[in-house]
Design an enzyme around this catalytic site. Structure first.
Site, short mmCIF file in Angstrom:
data_model
loop_
_atom_site.label_atom_id
_atom_site.label_comp_id
_atom_site.label_asym_id
_atom_site.label_seq_id
_atom_site.Cartn_x
_atom_site.Cartn_y
_atom_site.Cartn_z
N ARG A 164 0.51 -1.07 0.14
CA ARG A 164 -0.03 -0.06 0.01
C ARG A 164 0.91 1.16 0.06
NH1 ARG A 164 -2.35 -3.58 -1.00
NH2 ARG A 164 -4.08 -4.42 -0.30
N SER A 235 -10.97 -0.35 4.09
CA SER A 235 -10.26 -0.86 5.12
C SER A 235 -9.27 0.74 5.65
CB SER A 235 -8.77 -1.54 4.85
OG SER A 235 -9.67 -2.72 4.30
N GLU A 331 -4.31 3.38 6.55
CA GLU A 331 -4.30 3.31 4.94
C GLU A 331 -4.87 4.42 4.32
OE1 GLU A 331 -5.49 -0.41 3.18
OE2 GLU A 331 -6.56 0.48 1.64
C1 FAD Z 1 -15.77 0.06 -0.10
C2 FAD Z 1 -14.15 0.49 -0.39
C3 FAD Z 1 -13.34 -0.73 -0.77
C4 FAD Z 1 -11.77 -0.76 -1.02
N1 FAD Z 1 -11.21 -1.78 -1.17
C5 FAD Z 1 -9.75 -1.40 -1.28
C6 FAD Z 1 -9.08 -2.72 -1.78
O1 FAD Z 1 -9.61 -3.90 -1.71
N2 FAD Z 1 -7.87 -2.51 -1.98
C7 FAD Z 1 -7.08 -1.40 -1.88
O2 FAD Z 1 -5.95 -1.37 -2.05
N3 FAD Z 1 -8.05 -0.17 -1.86
C8 FAD Z 1 -9.32 -0.25 -1.23
N4 FAD Z 1 -10.03 0.60 -1.23
C9 FAD Z 1 -9.28 2.13 -1.23
C10 FAD Z 1 -9.61 2.90 -2.63
O3 FAD Z 1 -10.70 2.31 -3.16
C11 FAD Z 1 -8.23 2.89 -3.37
O4 FAD Z 1 -7.23 3.49 -2.77
C12 FAD Z 1 -8.35 3.72 -4.50
O5 FAD Z 1 -7.19 3.31 -5.46
C13 FAD Z 1 -8.66 5.14 -4.52
O6 FAD Z 1 -8.84 5.89 -5.52
P1 FAD Z 1 -9.68 7.18 -5.57
O7 FAD Z 1 -9.57 7.70 -7.12
O8 FAD Z 1 -10.82 7.25 -4.97
O9 FAD Z 1 -8.46 7.93 -5.15
P2 FAD Z 1 -8.68 9.13 -4.13
O10 FAD Z 1 -9.25 8.87 -2.66
O11 FAD Z 1 -9.24 10.40 -4.45
O12 FAD Z 1 -7.13 9.65 -3.59
C14 FAD Z 1 -6.08 8.89 -3.07
C15 FAD Z 1 -4.81 9.36 -3.08
O13 FAD Z 1 -4.16 9.27 -4.42
C16 FAD Z 1 -3.85 10.71 -4.77
N5 FAD Z 1 -4.18 10.70 -6.32
C17 FAD Z 1 -5.44 10.52 -6.63
N6 FAD Z 1 -5.62 10.44 -8.18
C18 FAD Z 1 -4.14 10.92 -8.62
C19 FAD Z 1 -3.53 11.08 -9.70
N7 FAD Z 1 -4.21 10.96 -10.91
N8 FAD Z 1 -2.15 11.47 -9.56
C20 FAD Z 1 -1.49 11.73 -8.36
N9 FAD Z 1 -2.07 11.50 -7.21
C21 FAD Z 1 -3.41 10.99 -7.33
C22 FAD Z 1 -4.67 11.88 -3.96
O14 FAD Z 1 -4.16 13.08 -3.97
C23 FAD Z 1 -4.77 10.89 -2.61
O15 FAD Z 1 -3.73 11.26 -1.98
C24 FAD Z 1 -11.14 0.62 -0.99
C25 FAD Z 1 -12.12 1.92 -0.65
C26 FAD Z 1 -13.52 1.64 -0.56
C27 FAD Z 1 -14.44 2.97 -0.16
#
Ligand code: FAD
Length: 337
Positions: A164, A235, A331
């Site tokens: 992660r 998580s 996380e």
């Molecule tokens: C119900 C649920 C289940 C989940 N299950 C998992 C799982 O099984 N495994 C797992 O690993 N994660 C899981 N996650 C976490 C999440 O889905 C991931 O971390 C996902 O990659 C976040 O994507 P996002 O677009 O929402 O990022 P955001 O939450 O919008 O951003 C996350 C971080 O990335 C940065 N960021 C976003 N886009 C960019 C970009 N284009 N360039 C540079 N930086 C950027 C942001 O600044 C921030 O720091 C889960 C979340 C939820 C709500």
């Protein structure tokens, strides 16, 4: 430039907390990312990148700067022998990319079906689930280095991937525009994890990326609250990695502690500690609780504030530390970081 003012971060994040961002710019291509960064510089304001907000806890105070909301769409396919590379815009939803790969019968990301968020955020924390991580298939990412103004192609080996973790978490000036994944036309189901092994025992079809993706989505639908109803970021904490000695000590105190050997020690499921050691499955404090079906997942009810969510997470971390001596790490990231 598509610019909006005073937008509540609670409406842009799945935990549904957070005050107003001064400006939000929707970034649909490289030019709009450059424009948004230039706008922030001109106004002498900080900027921060957001995808679908599914892994962040936004501050109740909001963000007095410019949010770059990533919405670069499009998936290209490049074929070389039995390897196929999918090059995706960073604003594509991750699960759409998984579906696209599965429809082409490509192996390599099927166990990551159903993870919320965008493709651009996936490398940031090296998303993983059911024994698979994107570091296994990610070929390169295209970034705009906002310090130099240059476009850079960062190869997998230079992404600094860990559990992660990646360099992108620590170098927020790199805005990911596109990411490429090299997948395989031949593959074997990877069903070592208990939930998928159980599916196999129950006769669920796991013979193709399409079938595995569907099975994973079904399993996940029971493990996480409905995003349309509850606030959550999945998580909230990472599973701790402890030394062999610490694992032996825990096993002596609590019986068989599940363990996954990884680089640097032994990873233990935090859910085991929260549930079996501390009895915290479903535990609530005010408007925040640990999800009954998976205690690693934090649920924010009735518009809980970021302060309430933060206090609850501190309380859980303290309970774990007092009982086991393990200092757990979050996380979910604070926004802005
Ligand atoms: C119900 C649920 C289940 C989940 N299950 C998992 C799982 O099984 N495994 C797992 O690993 N994660 C899981 N996650 C976490 C999440 O889905 C991931 O971390 C996902 O990659 C976040 O994507 P996002 O677009 O929402 O990022 P955001 O939450 O919008 O951003 C996350 C971080 O990335 C940065 N960021 C976003 N886009 C960019 C970009 N284009 N360039 C540079 N930086 C950027 C942001 O600044 C921030 O720091 C889960 C979340 C939820 C709500």
């Amino acid at each position: 430039m598509i610019l909006r003012e005073n937008i509540l971060l609670k409406d842009l994040t799945t935990l549904r907390a957070g005050g107003a961002a001064r400006y939000v710019v929707e970034c649909t291509d490289e030019a709009s990312v450059r424009e948004a960064v230039a706008f922030a510089k001109e106004k002498d304001l900080p900027f921060a990148v957001l995808g679908q907000g599914s892994n962040v806890l936004a501050s109740d105070e909001g963000f007095p700067g410019v949010v770059l909301l990533m919405n670069i769409q499009g998936i290209e396919t490049k074929v070389e022998g039995d390897k196929v590379t999918l090059v995706s815009g960073s604003g594509v939803s991750w699960d759409s990319l998984v579906r696209e790969a599965a429809q082409k019968n490509l192996w390599g990301i099927e166990n990551l079906a159903g993870i919320p968020g965008t493709v651009g955020a996936a490398p940031v924390q090296n998303i993983g689930a059911y024994g698979m991580e994107i570091k296994e298939t990610l070929a390169w990412v295209e970034v705009l280095n906002t310090k130099t103004g240059n476009i850079e192609y960062i190869q997998n080996a230079d992404c600094g991937f860990g559990y992660r973790d990646s360099r992108f978490k620590h170098e927020p000036w790199l805005v990911i525009l596109r990411a490429a994944f090299t997948l395989s036309v031949k593959g074997e189901p990877r069903i070592g994890y208990a939930d998928l092994a159980r599916c196999k025992d129950e006769g669920v079809d796991l013979s193709s990326p399409l079938a595995i993706g569907e099975a994973v989505r079904t399993v996940r639908s029971k493990k996480f609250p409905d995003l349309a109803v509850e606030g959550t970021a999945g998580s909230f904490f990472k599973n701790p990695i402890v030394s062999h000695e610490k694992h032996a000590e825990l096993a002596q105190r609590y019986g068989a502690v599940p363990s996954f050997p990884v680089e640097g020690g032994i990873k233990i499921p935090l859910a085991f500690i929260l549930d079996r050691v501390l009895g915290l499955r479903g535990h609530s404090e005010g408007k925040v609780s640990l999800f009954g079906n998976q205690p690693l997942v934090l649920v924010a009810h009735d518009s809980a504030s970021a302060k309430e969510i933060d206090a609850f997470a501190h309380s859980i971390a303290k309970k774990v530390f007092v009982e086991t001596g393990i200092d757990i790490e979050r996380e979910v990231r604070h926004f802005p970081a």
